[in-house]
Design a protein around this motif. Structure first.
Motif, mmCIF file in Angstrom:
data_model
loop_
_atom_site.group_PDB
_atom_site.id
_atom_site.type_symbol
_atom_site.label_atom_id
_atom_site.label_comp_id
_atom_site.label_asym_id
_atom_site.label_seq_id
_atom_site.Cartn_x
_atom_site.Cartn_y
_atom_site.Cartn_z
ATOM 1 N N GLY A 103 0.732 -1.152 0.033
ATOM 2 C CA GLY A 103 -0.126 -0.018 -0.048
ATOM 3 C C GLY A 103 0.919 1.087 -0.118
ATOM 4 O O GLY A 103 1.926 1.291 0.186
ATOM 5 N N ALA A 104 0.395 2.188 -0.229
ATOM 6 C CA ALA A 104 0.965 3.609 -0.163
ATOM 7 C C ALA A 104 1.313 4.195 0.903
ATOM 8 O O ALA A 104 2.305 4.858 1.414
ATOM 9 C CB ALA A 104 0.028 4.848 -0.960
ATOM 10 N N MET A 105 0.283 3.497 1.967
ATOM 11 C CA MET A 105 0.801 3.923 3.608
ATOM 12 C C MET A 105 0.264 2.719 4.133
ATOM 13 O O MET A 105 -0.612 2.024 4.036
ATOM 14 C CB MET A 105 0.140 5.221 4.008
ATOM 15 C CG MET A 105 -1.338 5.337 3.669
ATOM 16 S SD MET A 105 -1.868 6.840 4.402
ATOM 17 C CE MET A 105 -2.188 6.411 5.891
ATOM 18 N N ALA A 106 1.038 2.456 5.270
ATOM 19 C CA ALA A 106 0.590 1.314 6.167
ATOM 20 C C ALA A 106 -0.677 1.414 7.029
ATOM 21 O O ALA A 106 -1.113 2.564 7.289
ATOM 22 C CB ALA A 106 1.600 1.088 7.298
ATOM 23 N N GLY A 107 -1.531 0.406 7.048
ATOM 24 C CA GLY A 107 -2.741 0.387 7.712
ATOM 25 C C GLY A 107 -3.789 1.111 7.089
ATOM 26 O O GLY A 107 -4.836 1.581 7.588
ATOM 27 N N SER A 108 -3.665 0.997 5.762
ATOM 28 C CA SER A 108 -4.662 1.712 4.779
ATOM 29 C C SER A 108 -6.051 0.958 4.512
ATOM 30 O O SER A 108 -6.960 1.578 4.187
ATOM 31 C CB SER A 108 -3.979 2.111 3.443
ATOM 32 O OG SER A 108 -3.584 1.056 2.836
#
Length: 161
Positions: A109-114
């Motif tokens: 993902g582009a950011m963790a936890g998304s």
């Protein structure tokens, strides 16, 4: 008598349901154990094993058991590792070693936890203190563990040969 009940659900972006199923023990001193199936959509064996265990569920359990039979129903529906957004859920958690990668097979993902699925698990982890978390993957007979789980890993290794 142990009762199985769904205590939490979430809907994926494609409208499929993810469930957390609880089985509380009547024992005095218990551990909380979470078992997760189908992180990767092309690994449906976890869902099969969890559903088989639930169907033949023993009445007297020693610990509180929590099951997520299928964390990635969107990926499983199309036999694809990633979820419907193209994210490898196993690599989407906000860990110390999370990093953005361009490799589409392992894209976290582009950011963790998304992702909805990741947020579902994180909420559960914030609500319940688990003594052991098992994530069922396939197809290899390998037991990989993090943290203080060597004893449990050895027992699982013995069970699966």
């Amino acid at each position: 008598m142990t009762v199985l009940k769904v205590i939490k659900t979430a809907k994926t972006i494609q409208g499929n349901e993810i469930q957390l199923i609880e089985a509380k023990s009547d024992a005095v001193s218990v551990k909380n154990i979470l078992i997760i199936g189908v992180f990767h959509g092309e690994e449906p064996q976890g869902k099969f094993l969890i559903e088989k265990y639930i169907k033949e569920f023993p009445q007297n359990i020693k610990n509180n058991l929590y099951f997520i039979p299928c964390l990635n129903p969107d990926g499983m529906a199309v036999n694809k590792r990633q979820n419907a957004s193209g994210i490898d859920l196993n690599r989407n958690f906000p860990t110390r070693n999370w990093r953005k990668t361009e490799n589409p097979e392992y894209f976290g993902g582009a950011m963790a936890g998304s992702e909805i699925e990741t947020k579902f698990v994180i909420e559960i982890l914030n609500d319940i203190k688990f003594d052991l978390i098992l994530s069922i993957h396939a197809p290899f007979k390998i037991v990989n563990y993090d943290g203080p789980a060597e004893t449990a890993a050895k027992k699982i290794s013995e069970l699966i040969g």
